[in-house]
Design a protein around this motif. Structure first.
Motif, PDB file in Angstrom:
ATOM      1  N   ASN B  40       0.800  -1.218   0.000  1.00 49.71           N
ATOM      2  CA  ASN B  40       0.000   0.000   0.000  1.00 49.71           C
ATOM      3  C   ASN B  40       0.836   1.272   0.000  1.00 49.71           C
ATOM      4  O   ASN B  40       0.325   2.346  -0.273  1.00 49.71           O
ATOM      5  CB  ASN B  40      -0.965   0.009   1.190  1.00 49.71           C
ATOM      6  CG  ASN B  40      -2.274  -0.697   0.856  1.00 49.71           C
ATOM      7  OD1 ASN B  40      -2.504  -1.062  -0.299  1.00 49.71           O
ATOM      8  ND2 ASN B  40      -3.122  -0.880   1.849  1.00 49.71           N
ATOM      9  N   GLY B  45      -1.584   5.270 -10.050  1.00 46.51           N
ATOM     10  CA  GLY B  45      -2.735   6.147 -10.243  1.00 46.51           C
ATOM     11  C   GLY B  45      -3.331   6.405  -8.872  1.00 46.51           C
ATOM     12  O   GLY B  45      -2.627   6.681  -7.908  1.00 46.51           O
ATOM     13  N   GLY B  46      -4.641   6.265  -8.767  1.00 42.50           N
ATOM     14  CA  GLY B  46      -5.288   6.507  -7.479  1.00 42.50           C
ATOM     15  C   GLY B  46      -5.376   5.267  -6.607  1.00 42.50           C
ATOM     16  O   GLY B  46      -5.985   5.290  -5.552  1.00 42.50           O
ATOM     17  N   PHE B  47      -4.797   4.147  -7.077  1.00 43.35           N
ATOM     18  CA  PHE B  47      -4.899   2.898  -6.321  1.00 43.35           C
ATOM     19  C   PHE B  47      -3.678   2.685  -5.448  1.00 43.35           C
ATOM     20  O   PHE B  47      -2.560   2.800  -5.911  1.00 43.35           O
ATOM     21  CB  PHE B  47      -4.969   1.705  -7.282  1.00 43.35           C
ATOM     22  CG  PHE B  47      -6.283   1.523  -7.978  1.00 43.35           C
ATOM     23  CD1 PHE B  47      -7.410   1.111  -7.275  1.00 43.35           C
ATOM     24  CD2 PHE B  47      -6.398   1.733  -9.340  1.00 43.35           C
ATOM     25  CE1 PHE B  47      -8.619   0.918  -7.926  1.00 43.35           C
ATOM     26  CE2 PHE B  47      -7.601   1.545  -9.998  1.00 43.35           C
ATOM     27  CZ  PHE B  47      -8.714   1.141  -9.289  1.00 43.35           C
ATOM     28  N   LYS B  48      -3.904   2.314  -4.166  1.00 39.20           N
ATOM     29  CA  LYS B  48      -2.806   1.750  -3.384  1.00 39.20           C
ATOM     30  C   LYS B  48      -2.640   0.326  -3.878  1.00 39.20           C
ATOM     31  O   LYS B  48      -3.634  -0.384  -4.070  1.00 39.20           O
ATOM     32  CB  LYS B  48      -3.145   1.755  -1.902  1.00 39.20           C
ATOM     33  CG  LYS B  48      -3.208   3.146  -1.295  1.00 39.20           C
ATOM     34  CD  LYS B  48      -3.608   3.007   0.163  1.00 39.20           C
ATOM     35  CE  LYS B  48      -3.847   4.362   0.785  1.00 39.20           C
ATOM     36  NZ  LYS B  48      -4.566   4.212   2.066  1.00 39.20           N
ATOM     37  N   PHE B  51      -4.360  -2.761  -2.024  1.00 34.70           N
ATOM     38  CA  PHE B  51      -5.809  -2.664  -2.182  1.00 34.70           C
ATOM     39  C   PHE B  51      -6.213  -3.033  -3.612  1.00 34.70           C
ATOM     40  O   PHE B  51      -7.191  -3.742  -3.828  1.00 34.70           O
ATOM     41  CB  PHE B  51      -6.240  -1.230  -1.850  1.00 34.70           C
ATOM     42  CG  PHE B  51      -7.715  -0.970  -2.037  1.00 34.70           C
ATOM     43  CD1 PHE B  51      -8.630  -1.365  -1.083  1.00 34.70           C
ATOM     44  CD2 PHE B  51      -8.174  -0.296  -3.161  1.00 34.70           C
ATOM     45  CE1 PHE B  51      -9.984  -1.123  -1.245  1.00 34.70           C
ATOM     46  CE2 PHE B  51      -9.525  -0.049  -3.337  1.00 34.70           C
ATOM     47  CZ  PHE B  51     -10.431  -0.458  -2.374  1.00 34.70           C
ATOM     48  N   ALA B  54      -6.191  -6.732  -4.084  1.00 36.92           N
ATOM     49  CA  ALA B  54      -7.288  -7.405  -3.384  1.00 36.92           C
ATOM     50  C   ALA B  54      -8.619  -7.224  -4.104  1.00 36.92           C
ATOM     51  O   ALA B  54      -9.445  -8.122  -4.116  1.00 36.92           O
ATOM     52  CB  ALA B  54      -7.386  -6.894  -1.952  1.00 36.92           C
ATOM     53  N   GLN B  55      -8.849  -6.054  -4.713  1.00 29.84           N
ATOM     54  CA  GLN B  55     -10.167  -5.808  -5.290  1.00 29.84           C
ATOM     55  C   GLN B  55     -10.195  -5.863  -6.819  1.00 29.84           C
ATOM     56  O   GLN B  55     -11.271  -5.872  -7.410  1.00 29.84           O
ATOM     57  CB  GLN B  55     -10.720  -4.461  -4.806  1.00 29.84           C
ATOM     58  CG  GLN B  55     -10.860  -4.409  -3.290  1.00 29.84           C
ATOM     59  CD  GLN B  55     -12.056  -3.599  -2.825  1.00 29.84           C
ATOM     60  OE1 GLN B  55     -12.515  -2.699  -3.496  1.00 29.84           O
ATOM     61  NE2 GLN B  55     -12.560  -3.921  -1.634  1.00 29.84           N
ATOM     62  N   GLN B  56      -9.045  -5.869  -7.457  1.00 31.22           N
ATOM     63  CA  GLN B  56      -9.025  -5.893  -8.916  1.00 31.22           C
ATOM     64  C   GLN B  56      -7.979  -6.872  -9.454  1.00 31.22           C
ATOM     65  O   GLN B  56      -8.300  -7.806 -10.176  1.00 31.22           O
ATOM     66  CB  GLN B  56      -8.702  -4.477  -9.467  1.00 31.22           C
ATOM     67  CG  GLN B  56      -9.703  -3.411  -9.086  1.00 31.22           C
ATOM     68  CD  GLN B  56     -10.858  -3.354 -10.056  1.00 31.22           C
ATOM     69  OE1 GLN B  56     -10.685  -3.189 -11.253  1.00 31.22           O
ATOM     70  NE2 GLN B  56     -12.050  -3.532  -9.535  1.00 31.22           N
TER      71      GLN B  56
END
Lengths: 598, 84
Positions: B40, B45-48, B51, B54-56
């Protein structure tokens, strides 16, 4: 045209389509009834599997749950997709090569024992019934919300429709209606997501929009804004989460393994022609599922930010119209605890938490100072707002001011998701009864025609039982999903894996493992989820190894593996012909079409 | 089909499974859960990054893994003559 009429029209068209397909593809033989004749193409099978898999819960509730859990919601995203990797690599090709109709078929033959078969039938029935009760309830809820009928009437309408095409069409009818249902549901999920992504971030691709900057020109990343606002209101940062590492790990693994062990998913891979098609259709299934699963977290984060920005510190009277609509339906409740006429939405770190003292709001029927519906069960912390998780997806089109046809489409999508899953489960139940119980155990001499009649009759009975549970949901509904996955993980998965990858595994080991795994799972669930042993649900600090009931499937599965292997060491090896079966299923060539007798 | 042929086929199959399942474990349980906090600190971009996995990210990799497996196995079937 108003939204209500549009909803009737769109839902009506989709239903006519499903029933038309069911009539066109009705089953004439047991083989067509159980495995669609074994000639479904991998892409069609992938779509059907995806629709079978994605239930009302995936469609409506998942994005909402992620919205409230933030990072912790990832367990569902990884858990419910990662299981397909296990399925594709470890189960599907071999079970297809084995070439029978059901999961208990495999367990019964591989472990040369009717005891093993009975244990498997028993597990398949519990898993499927717990799961289908939730689906029928989902159908009822969606009907009542969009078509303005009573929930129970909704359940009955759903029962009749599922009955019609599952009983008539069997697996063949279900497969082709599921293809249509997949198309409806994915379109219904993506359209609003795209609109909202454009509104929030100017990016038409939701999964990229989630990581993009906000449309207000501030240059702030959407997720940074969401983290900041969450912390400001006393919640955990959205991207951080609050569950313990070991629990997140255990839940994810339990969901993955449970997915791979669910009989209604496994049985889909019996419907393709060759072993290579089974592998390929697992790939397509995951691809089609992934479209929804990578969009859902984007929808979740947009909806959360939208909600917090809209309601926090806003005067009740100035709130947008959707707030009142959903308040009237009882899915939002607001109590003006500090008498300032404004909404305070606060997390645990700022003396917030649950706005209610029990699970759902109890309305008194009176209106308060600002015109809000008063409730009698407000909690005594500072958080004033209760929002039902399900409305994150359902209310999204309204929050984003989308046209009426999009709202109607979402209704049709919800129904497609719930009906397709219910039908798939129904088939597992009826084939467990007619094939595994009647044909294989009670009356092996039953004719093909008789078996087909038995299959249809048992699906009628199954629909009625499921409908009954939909109308009178048992008290343990909250535990249902966790239980179904936990049981699938702790019963089938180890028995199937060992059956394929460990030639020496014998019936004694497998049966003992399945029984110990299942009982451990049931007991833990009863103790820590339902609290039947202590009259209250024990505190989280008493969980074994800090693992929640949702994650305990992982422990029960390991227990199953250990017990199986230990018992196997002390008991005789399986007979030569069984070992030959194992050798044979490892080789992909020569897979005949799925057939009843060998 | 000889017995040795089947044995060699199975051995290669297990090797593929080991490699692919290692990747499966690393992207989900590794990057998405165990190493999440470390990852993290990196942002794309805007992603840690943790995270995002885990989500993408994990889901993208899962899809790719199955199609890679399909290709590898189709080739393996051909090599050992099990592709009829």
């Amino acid at each position: 045209m108003d939204t209500q009429t549009l909803t009737y029209i769109i839902v009506g068209i989709t239903f006519a389509l499903y029933i038309g397909i069911a009539v066109w593809s009705r089953a004439g033989s047991t083989k067509e009834f159980y495995v669609a004749g074994g000639g479904v193409s991998p892409i069609a099978n992938g779509m059907a599997t995806a629709a079978d898999w994605m239930s009302a819960a995936s469609f409506i509730s998942m994005a909402g749950i992620i919205s409230f859990l933030g990072y912790d919601g990832s367990v569902f995203l990884m858990g419910w997709t990662g299981g397909y990797v296990l399925l594709a690599l470890l189960l599907a090709p071999y079970l297809r090569k084995f070439g029978k109709f059901t999961v208990p078929d495999f367990i019964g033959d591989r472990y040369y024992s009717n005891t093993a078969r009975s244990v498997a039938v028993f597990c398949a029935l519990i898993v499927s019934f717990t799961y289908i009760a939730g689906q029928m309830r989902g159908v009822g809820v969606v009907f009542s919300r969009f078509l303005e009928v009573d929930i129970n009437t909704g359940v009955v309408i759903g029962m009749i429709i599922v009955l019609f095409y599952a009983v008539l069409g069997g697996m063949k009818g279900i497969t082709y209606t599921q293809v249509a249902q997949y198309c409806v549901l994915i379109f219904a999920f993506l359209v609003p997501a795209i609109f909202i992504s454009i509104q929030m971030t100017n990016n038409p691709v939701p999964m990229l929009g989630m990581g993009d900057t906000l449309a207000d020109g501030s240059g702030t990343y959407m997720l940074d804004k969401l983290d900041g606002l969450s912390e400001e209101l006393g919640f955990n940062a959205y991207t951080e989460g609050s569950k313990s590492l070991v629990d997140v790990f255990a839940i994810t693994l339990a969901l993955m393994v449970g997915t791979a062990g669910l009989p209604h998913v496994i049985v889909r891979f019996f419907t393709v022609k060759r072993v290579r098609d089974a592998r390929k259709s697992a790939g397509y299934a995951l691809l089609f599922i992934a479209f929804l699963y990578i969009t859902a977290p984007a929808v979740a984060s947009f909806a959360k930010l939208n909600l917090m920005e809209t309601v926090n510190q806003t005067e009740y009277k100035a709130l947008p119209k959707w707030f009142n609509t959903w308040e009237d339906l009882g899915l939002i409740a607001w109590t003006d605890k500090n008498q300032d006429g404004k909404v305070q939405y606060l997390g645990p770190k700022l003396d917030g938490g649950s706005a209610l003292s029990s699970k759902s709001p109890e309305f008194t029927g009176e209106r308060g100072m600002s015109g809000e519906r008063l409730i009698s069960n407000a909690s005594d912390n500072a958080n004033e707002l209760y929002v039902d998780r399900d409305i994150m997806v359902l209310a999204n089109p309204e929050i984003a001011n989308l046209p009426g046809w999009v709202i109607a489409l979402v209704a049709a999508g919800c129904l497609a998701a719930a009906l397709s899953t219910a039908a798939g489960l129904l088939l597992v139940i009826s084939s467990s009864v007619s094939h595994d119980l009647i044909k294989k155990m009670i009356n092996p001499n039953i004719s093909e025609k008789g078996e087909l009649v038995a299959a249809r009759l048992s699906s009628v009975v199954a629909v009625i039982v499921a409908g009954y549970f939909g109308i009178n949901p048992p008290g343990f509904v909250a535990a249902v999903v966790a239980l179904a996955f936990g049981l699938a993980a702790s019963s089938f998965f180890p028995a199937i894996i060992l059956g394929i990858f460990y030639k020496r595994m014998n019936k004694e080991g497998a049966i003992a493992g399945m029984i110990v795994g299942t009982i451990a799972m049931l007991l833990y669930m009863i103790k820590f989820k339902l609290g039947w042993f202590d009259d209250v649900v024990p505190d989280e600090s008493e969980w074994w190894f800090g693992i929640s009931p949702e994650g305990f499937g992982t422990v029960a599965m390991l227990l199953n593996f250990i017990v199986s292997i230990v018992i196997m060491k002390f008991t005789p090896a399986p007979p030569e012909d069984v070992q030959d079966i194992v050798e044979n299923i490892r080789i992909p060539s020569g897979a005949g079409e799925a057939a009843a007798g060998h | 089909m000889t017995k040795n042929n089947a044995k060699a086929y199975w051995k290669e199959n297990l090797r593929y499974l080991f490699i692919l399942l290692s990747i499966w474990f690393i992207v989900s349980f590794g990057a998405g859960i165990l190493l999440k906090d470390t990852l993290n600190h990196i942002s794309i971009g805007g992603f840690k990054l943790g995270f995002w996995f885990a989500q993408q990210g994990a889901i993208y990799v899962f899809v790719i893994l199955i199609f890679v497996y399909v290709r590898l196995m189709n080739k393996l079937d051909k090599k050992y003559g099990f592709d009829n």
